[in-house]
Design a protein around this motif. Structure first.
Motif, PDB file in Angstrom:
ATOM      1  N   THR A  91       7.620  -2.256  -4.082  1.00 38.58           N
ATOM      2  CA  THR A  91       6.727  -2.662  -5.166  1.00 38.58           C
ATOM      3  C   THR A  91       6.010  -3.973  -4.837  1.00 38.58           C
ATOM      4  O   THR A  91       4.987  -4.283  -5.446  1.00 38.58           O
ATOM      5  CB  THR A  91       7.494  -2.813  -6.495  1.00 38.58           C
ATOM      6  N   ALA A 135       3.350  -0.344  -4.204  1.00 40.88           N
ATOM      7  CA  ALA A 135       3.775   1.062  -4.182  1.00 40.88           C
ATOM      8  C   ALA A 135       4.816   1.308  -5.270  1.00 40.88           C
ATOM      9  O   ALA A 135       5.440   0.369  -5.783  1.00 40.88           O
ATOM     10  CB  ALA A 135       4.350   1.407  -2.813  1.00 40.88           C
ATOM     11  N   GLN A 136       5.005   2.568  -5.603  1.00 38.52           N
ATOM     12  CA  GLN A 136       6.036   2.949  -6.565  1.00 38.52           C
ATOM     13  C   GLN A 136       7.304   3.340  -5.811  1.00 38.52           C
ATOM     14  O   GLN A 136       7.231   4.048  -4.807  1.00 38.52           O
ATOM     15  CB  GLN A 136       5.568   4.166  -7.373  1.00 38.52           C
ATOM     16  N   SER A 187      -4.786  -0.403   2.857  1.00 38.19           N
ATOM     17  CA  SER A 187      -4.873   0.423   1.646  1.00 38.19           C
ATOM     18  C   SER A 187      -5.668   1.705   1.853  1.00 38.19           C
ATOM     19  O   SER A 187      -6.062   2.343   0.875  1.00 38.19           O
ATOM     20  CB  SER A 187      -5.533  -0.386   0.518  1.00 38.19           C
ATOM     21  N   LYS A 220      -0.990  12.318  -4.617  1.00 35.10           N
ATOM     22  CA  LYS A 220      -0.062  11.218  -4.378  1.00 35.10           C
ATOM     23  C   LYS A 220       0.170  11.098  -2.882  1.00 35.10           C
ATOM     24  O   LYS A 220       0.145  12.101  -2.154  1.00 35.10           O
ATOM     25  CB  LYS A 220       1.279  11.462  -5.079  1.00 35.10           C
ATOM     26  N   TYR A 224       2.650   9.592   0.198  1.00 34.51           N
ATOM     27  CA  TYR A 224       4.003   9.143   0.547  1.00 34.51           C
ATOM     28  C   TYR A 224       4.054   8.840   2.048  1.00 34.51           C
ATOM     29  O   TYR A 224       4.348   9.738   2.853  1.00 34.51           O
ATOM     30  CB  TYR A 224       5.023  10.234   0.239  1.00 34.51           C
ATOM     31  N   TYR A 274       8.937   4.409   2.006  1.00 34.01           N
ATOM     32  CA  TYR A 274       7.822   3.513   1.647  1.00 34.01           C
ATOM     33  C   TYR A 274       7.284   3.808   0.247  1.00 34.01           C
ATOM     34  O   TYR A 274       6.209   3.332  -0.118  1.00 34.01           O
ATOM     35  CB  TYR A 274       6.704   3.613   2.684  1.00 34.01           C
ATOM     36  N   SER A 301       5.565   5.643  -2.971  1.00 27.96           N
ATOM     37  CA  SER A 301       4.329   6.419  -3.097  1.00 27.96           C
ATOM     38  C   SER A 301       3.243   5.557  -3.713  1.00 27.96           C
ATOM     39  O   SER A 301       3.520   4.555  -4.384  1.00 27.96           O
ATOM     40  CB  SER A 301       4.551   7.650  -3.977  1.00 27.96           C
ATOM     41  N   CYS A 302       2.017   5.982  -3.449  1.00 24.21           N
ATOM     42  CA  CYS A 302       0.849   5.322  -4.018  1.00 24.21           C
ATOM     43  C   CYS A 302      -0.097   6.395  -4.538  1.00 24.21           C
ATOM     44  O   CYS A 302      -0.013   7.559  -4.141  1.00 24.21           O
ATOM     45  CB  CYS A 302       0.113   4.484  -2.961  1.00 24.21           C
ATOM     46  N   CYS A 316      -2.438   0.440  -3.515  1.00 26.01           N
ATOM     47  CA  CYS A 316      -1.345  -0.365  -2.961  1.00 26.01           C
ATOM     48  C   CYS A 316      -1.778  -0.856  -1.582  1.00 26.01           C
ATOM     49  O   CYS A 316      -2.795  -0.404  -1.052  1.00 26.01           O
ATOM     50  CB  CYS A 316      -0.071   0.479  -2.837  1.00 26.01           C
ATOM     51  N   VAL A 327       0.383  -0.751   1.111  1.00 26.88           N
ATOM     52  CA  VAL A 327       1.573  -0.369   1.862  1.00 26.88           C
ATOM     53  C   VAL A 327       1.330  -0.311   3.367  1.00 26.88           C
ATOM     54  O   VAL A 327       2.263  -0.378   4.164  1.00 26.88           O
ATOM     55  CB  VAL A 327       2.115   0.976   1.319  1.00 26.88           C
TER      56      VAL A 327
END
Lengths: 121, 309
Positions: free
Chosen positions: B59, B63-64, B131, B153, B155, B165, B167-168, B196, B198
């Protein structure tokens, strides 16, 4: 100076965005078209129940064959699947738990939706 | 050529494109990448960046978190038998990538699509900035139904039922008019700007264009085939045919591999790009010439996607 820099950037990005998408140079490729054909149907098992999560894959039967997008298309909880393809002749199969059903054929047309149900053994 | 020269000299290669809803932004935040020019050989690129590794808290990158066991609908062969599809050329020589926490597995992205509340395997993508995910055009835009806005989504480095990592989601989906207007398979590429950053931890692939033939260049396609239940698989081959806008290769692929990077490995210090360097976007199974294929990264495409970062 800042405004000139911004104008230069916009011009450059416009050049970059529109400079490269010329028509296909592949002599044997089908002509590009935005008009897609739709094939939809329901995957069922031998008892006639809808099958969730079957991988549905088309294969071009045209000569030369049309390349097929490598999307993962799976049947839904109601067994329904949907493919959007360049118009042509295709053979569809459904696979689940290492069981692949008999192929079913569809000759598709741009803008038309064909219904093609698939069976698993 | 003019575009790339001015981009390089102006130092704005990381600016958002004119199509970004929030408008044009100046500046560069991609400190892990380096753009180099070698115009005399008709080759230019940006190098790969291997990232900082799995973060303690995804986070922190926007990211979630995704709990292990999160359900994504996909197909898994119980026996590992291949499907007999055309795009497995000859024997099935794919190899599973496990674990997925080192580069480039970490920068290889599982893309899902949610319809009617059911989330399913859809495509593969590859990080190309903090991103930005690049993929096939048909993974983000469908000529029949339009953009997949709100359905996708992402991943990075997904590994079966674990998601190191997180998901975004997409802030902006991207493609080009060669695909969205003309429906040309040669232009079937696109991307997504994520909500995100990530990529700083996963790393990102490099990419380069060249005017030279690429036939004989080694190729690796690494992604999420639809018969392997969200596992990452890879296979290496070589470019079999070079066209001006498309590359053809015999890497084994299955539906779900669309959008994978078709990349080669270049030694440190190589002109334009070193490390994992993308040559094309995988998009199609076997066509008229018996090979799998994807749109080639050309000079104008390189400039466009660098502008998306």
């Amino acid at each position: 100076m800042r405004r000139a820099h911004l104008a230069l950037l916009i011009g450059v990005l416009a050049l970059g965005a529109c400079g490269g998408e010329a028509p296909s140079s592949d002599a044997d490729a089908p002509p590009p078209t935005t008009a897609r054909a739709t094939v939809t149907g329901v995957v069922t098992d031998s008892a006639g129940w809808p099958v969730d999560g079957a991988l549905v894959q088309p294969r071009s039967l045209d000569a030369p064959p049309r390349p097929v997008p490598e999307l993962a298309v799976l049947s839904g909880p109601d067994g329904r699947y949907e493919w959007h393809l360049t118009p042509g002749r295709y053979e569809f199969t459904a696979t689940r738990d290492d069981r692949t059903g008999p192929p079913a054929e569809a000759t598709t047309e741009a803008g038309r939706t064909d219904h093609l149900d698939l069976r698993l053994p | 050529m003019l575009a790339s020269v001015v981009l390089a000299t102006a130092g704005v290669v990381s600016a958002a494109s004119a199509s970004t809803p929030k408008g044009v932004e100046l500046g560069s935040s991609d400190t892990g990448s380096e753009v180099t020019a070698a115009r005399s050989t008709g080759l230019r690129g940006v190098s790969a960046y291997e990232g900082t590794g799995v973060p303690a808290d995804v986070t922190a990158y926007g990211a979630q978190r995704v709990p292990a066991g999160h359900k994504i609908r996909g197909y898994s062969s119980p026996t590992g038998d291949d499907l007999g599809v055309q795009s497995i050329i000859g024997a099935d020589n794919r190899v599973r990538v496990d674990p997925t926490t080192s580069f480039p597995a970490s920068a290889t992205v599982l893309i899902t699509r949610t319809v009617g509340g059911v989330e399913s395997l859809h495509c593969t993508g590859w990080m190309f900035g903090a991103s930005l995910v690049l993929t096939a055009g048909h993974c983000v835009y469908n000529q029949s139904s339009g953009w997949y806005t709100g359905q996708l989504k992402f991943y990075p480095g997904a590994n079966g039922t674990t998601y190191p990592y997180g998901s975004c989601t997409a802030a902006t989906l991207r493609s080009n008019t060669g695909w969205t207007t003309d429906g040309n398979p040669d232009a079937d590429y696109g991307g997504a700007t994520l909500n995100c950053s990530v990529g700083n931890t996963t790393g990102w692939y490099g990419a380069y264009w060249t005017t030279a033939s690429l036939t004989g260049t080694s190729t690796t396609v690494q992604g999420y085939p639809g018969d392997k239940a969200q596992q990452q698989w890879t296979h290496s081959d070589q470019v079999r045919e070079t066209a001006s806008l498309r590359l053809y290769y015999d890497n084994d692929t299955v539906g779900g591999n669309s959008g994978s990077s078709v990349h080669t490995v270049r030694a440190s210090g190589s002109t334009g790009c070193s490390g994992r360097c993308s040559l094309a976007f995988h998009a199609y199974g076997v066509g008229s010439n018996g090979h799998n294929s994807g749109p080639r990264i050309t000079e104008s495409r390189f400039n466009l996607v660098v502008g998306w970062r």
